[in-house]
Write an enzyme that holds these catalytic residues in place. Structure first.
Site, PDB file in Angstrom:
ATOM      1  N   CYS A  71       1.953 -38.579 -13.193  1.00  0.00           N
ATOM      2  CA  CYS A  71       1.592 -38.258 -15.241  1.00  0.00           C
ATOM      3  C   CYS A  71       2.290 -38.956 -15.227  1.00  0.00           C
ATOM      4  O   CYS A  71       4.161 -38.771 -15.827  1.00  0.00           O
ATOM      5  CB  CYS A  71       1.948 -36.555 -15.364  1.00  0.00           C
ATOM      6  SG  CYS A  71       1.943 -36.558 -17.182  1.00  0.00           S
ATOM      7  N   GLU A 109      -6.865 -34.948 -10.669  1.00  0.00           N
ATOM      8  CA  GLU A 109      -5.684 -33.423 -10.519  1.00  0.00           C
ATOM      9  C   GLU A 109      -4.468 -33.978 -11.159  1.00  0.00           C
ATOM     10  O   GLU A 109      -3.697 -35.345 -10.779  1.00  0.00           O
ATOM     11  CB  GLU A 109      -5.663 -33.466  -9.422  1.00  0.00           C
ATOM     12  CG  GLU A 109      -4.726 -32.393  -8.928  1.00  0.00           C
ATOM     13  CD  GLU A 109      -3.282 -32.667  -8.620  1.00  0.00           C
ATOM     14  OE1 GLU A 109      -2.521 -31.255  -7.997  1.00  0.00           O
ATOM     15  OE2 GLU A 109      -2.841 -33.229  -8.800  1.00  0.00           O
ATOM     16  N   ARG A 153       0.765 -22.270  -8.149  1.00  0.00           N
ATOM     17  CA  ARG A 153       0.308 -23.803  -8.090  1.00  0.00           C
ATOM     18  C   ARG A 153      -0.433 -24.020  -9.077  1.00  0.00           C
ATOM     19  O   ARG A 153      -1.629 -23.944  -9.089  1.00  0.00           O
ATOM     20  CB  ARG A 153       0.371 -24.353  -7.281  1.00  0.00           C
ATOM     21  CG  ARG A 153       0.300 -26.184  -7.238  1.00  0.00           C
ATOM     22  CD  ARG A 153       0.634 -26.440  -5.175  1.00  0.00           C
ATOM     23  NE  ARG A 153       0.807 -27.875  -5.407  1.00  0.00           N
ATOM     24  CZ  ARG A 153       2.129 -28.659  -5.383  1.00  0.00           C
ATOM     25  NH1 ARG A 153       2.961 -27.660  -5.641  1.00  0.00           N
ATOM     26  NH2 ARG A 153       1.454 -29.775  -5.469  1.00  0.00           N
ATOM     27  N   ARG A 155      -2.168 -26.376 -11.375  1.00  0.00           N
ATOM     28  CA  ARG A 155      -2.650 -27.410 -11.768  1.00  0.00           C
ATOM     29  C   ARG A 155      -3.648 -27.598 -12.848  1.00  0.00           C
ATOM     30  O   ARG A 155      -4.857 -27.427 -13.216  1.00  0.00           O
ATOM     31  CB  ARG A 155      -2.568 -28.661 -10.832  1.00  0.00           C
ATOM     32  CG  ARG A 155      -1.587 -28.464 -10.411  1.00  0.00           C
ATOM     33  CD  ARG A 155      -1.020 -29.772 -10.144  1.00  0.00           C
ATOM     34  NE  ARG A 155       0.734 -29.796  -9.415  1.00  0.00           N
ATOM     35  CZ  ARG A 155       1.602 -28.679  -9.199  1.00  0.00           C
ATOM     36  NH1 ARG A 155       1.510 -28.030  -9.973  1.00  0.00           N
ATOM     37  NH2 ARG A 155       2.597 -29.128  -8.810  1.00  0.00           N
TER      38      ARG A 155
END
Length: 331
Positions: A71, A109, A153, A155
């Protein structure tokens, strides 16, 4: 669907998941030398290097693009939208490959906060780019602790189907609500002595003996030093915090846990376990590199669950087409 490519491959979390369904990886790319070492140890091949320097025509034909793409922050100037707005970003590498090969599915992802990057403009641009390339896009934020892993986590996952497939019945997998705690994934004490933390500035909150069972989330029970990042202590019967590829503090990247009366970080093998990697997954790098690699990787049970939904959606569409053809022929 039989083939896929593994972009920004890391240590191969996507590959592990898809190969468990009998899929074949025909190309992989990863720029980090240490990650490539781990990938080679487990899959028998070094990924190709910098994807920005690889001609899309040299990549084999494939059915699926898999990518946990970085990202990168980027600015959007003016009022333009569409394919050209992604130039100069690593997402563009996925877009240019998809434009050339037109695979059936893009499976991507990224971090949860990607949704809010640049006030949501980044997300909108990427969805528009994929739509303009001929894809229907679905996305959802998923927490790995809903799929059997004792770790928070969250995502964001993207599944983009080529529009001519006319996939109308895709849905992301429902949470499996599997219970369990970090303790179920730990190594014995004799294998974790190197990760014990010895400090004289530890402060416990007095909560560590009050619980027989804990909720499926991290529960902080103390601090080291001032309790900054990497200085928070959690209960072993709760869940782990999100593994991180970066960060400081004495328990950086994993967090600190009170385990069998000892204060320590998680070991690299324990990190592998809570990310869903199998016991025979090789870790041929230093601890520092292993922490970085698992912090950057994907939770394999989540990837498997989403891919099962992808395959089911395409399979149902194929079945309907065959039924329609049969009816037409018989008519």
């Amino acid at each position: 669907m039989k083939t896929f490519i593994d972009l920004f491959a890391g240590i191969g979390g996507f590959r592990l998941a898809l190969e468990s369904f009998g899929m074949k990886c025909v190309f992989s790319s990863e720029i980090d030398t240490h990650a490539k070492t781990t990938y080679k140890a487990n899959f028998g091949e070094f990924p190709e290097g910098d994807i920005t320097k690889i001609n899309e025509a040299e990549i084999p034909k494939h059915d699926i693009v898999c990518a946990g793409f970085p990202c990168q922050a980027f600015s959007i100037s003016g009022k333009q939208r569409g394919f050209d707005d992604t130039r100069g970003t690593l997402f563009f590498e996925i877009a240019r490959i998809a434009k050339f090969h037109q695979p059936k599915v893009l499976f991507l992802e990224n971090v949860k906060n990607f949704e809010r990057h640049n006030d949501g403009k980044t997300l909108k641009i990427i969805e528009e780019v994929l739509q303009n390339l001929g894809y229907d896009v679905a996305r959802q934020v998923i927490n790995a602790n809903n799929f059997g892993l004792p770790m928070i986590r969250e995502r964001i996952y993207f599944v983009a189907f080529r529009k001519d497939l006319n996939i109308e019945n895709f849905s992301f997998p429902a949470p499996q609500n599997i219970t369990g705690s970090l303790k179920d994934f730990l190594e014995p004490d004799e294998k974790t002595s190197d990760y014990v933390i010895h400090r004289n500035d530890v402060k416990m909150f007095g909560k560590q003996h009050l619980f027989e069972t804990l909720p499926p989330k991290p529960l902080q029970i103390g601090i080291i030093n001032k309790g900054g990042q990497g200085e928070r202590i959690y209960h072993e019967l709760g869940h782990a915090i999100t593994l991180s590829a970066q960060g400081g503090g004495i328990a950086s990247k994993t967090g600190a846990y009170l385990i069998n009366g000892k204060l320590r970080k998680l070991s690299p093998r324990e990190c592998a376990r809570i990310m869903g990697f199998p016991e025979d997954f090789q870790i041929p790098v230093s601890d520092a590199q292993a922490y970085k690699q698992f912090g950057n990787s994907v939770a394999t049970p989540v990837i498997k669950a989403i891919f099962a939904q992808i395959r089911e959606s395409i399979g149902k569409k194929h079945e309907r087409r065959n039924t329609e053809k049969s009816r037409f022929s018989n008519g």
